[in-house]
Design a protein around this motif. Structure first.
Motif, short mmCIF file in Angstrom:
data_model
loop_
_atom_site.label_atom_id
_atom_site.label_comp_id
_atom_site.label_asym_id
_atom_site.label_seq_id
_atom_site.Cartn_x
_atom_site.Cartn_y
_atom_site.Cartn_z
N SER A 1 -28.47 14.51 54.60
CA SER A 1 -29.52 14.30 55.58
C SER A 1 -29.92 15.62 56.25
O SER A 1 -31.11 15.91 56.43
CB SER A 1 -29.05 13.29 56.62
N LEU A 2 -28.92 16.42 56.61
CA LEU A 2 -29.20 17.73 57.22
C LEU A 2 -29.99 18.63 56.28
O LEU A 2 -30.94 19.30 56.69
CB LEU A 2 -27.90 18.41 57.63
N ARG A 3 -29.61 18.63 55.02
CA ARG A 3 -30.33 19.46 54.05
C ARG A 3 -31.78 19.01 53.92
O ARG A 3 -32.69 19.84 53.81
CB ARG A 3 -29.62 19.45 52.70
N SER A 4 -31.99 17.72 53.95
CA SER A 4 -33.37 17.21 53.88
C SER A 4 -34.16 17.60 55.13
O SER A 4 -35.34 17.94 55.04
CB SER A 4 -33.37 15.69 53.71
N ALA A 5 -33.50 17.56 56.29
CA ALA A 5 -34.17 17.96 57.52
C ALA A 5 -34.56 19.44 57.47
O ALA A 5 -35.66 19.82 57.90
CB ALA A 5 -33.29 17.68 58.73
N ILE A 6 -33.67 20.26 56.94
CA ILE A 6 -33.98 21.69 56.80
C ILE A 6 -35.12 21.89 55.80
O ILE A 6 -35.96 22.78 55.98
CB ILE A 6 -32.72 22.48 56.37
N GLU A 7 -35.19 21.05 54.78
CA GLU A 7 -36.31 21.11 53.84
C GLU A 7 -37.62 20.80 54.56
O GLU A 7 -38.64 21.47 54.32
CB GLU A 7 -36.09 20.12 52.70
#
Length: 87
Positions: free
Chosen positions: A40-46
């Motif tokens: 989820s964090l990686r998607s938010a950073i994306e």
């Protein structure tokens, strides 16, 4: 690339933030939930990366960018706090 591409990419990444939290929270172990929160964090950073690109290409006005960036900054902090609380 067109504005439509970035809109679509941001929507997919934003959906992924929510969907990973939901999937990880459904009766999983703490380590598995933490793993999904990481996704989820990686998607938010994306999403944030796409916002920077969209701003650079003048698809977003500064005030729009600032509000969305601020919202995602808060979201990332909330997810990180939740993830850290699962120790």
């Amino acid at each position: 690339m067109s504005c439509i591409f970035y809109t679509s990419q941001i929507k997919r990444a934003a959906d992924s933030v929510v969907l990973n939290i939901a999937e990880g929270s459904t009766g999983q172990t703490k380590p598995v939930f933490k793993q999904f929160l990481g996704y989820s964090l990686r998607s938010a950073i994306e999403v944030v990366s796409c916002l920077f690109i969209a701003k650079k290409r003048d698809y977003l006005k500064q005030d729009q960018f600032s509000q969305l960036y601020s919202d995602y900054e808060i979201l990332v902090k909330m997810i990180t706090t939740l993830r850290n609380s699962l120790n």
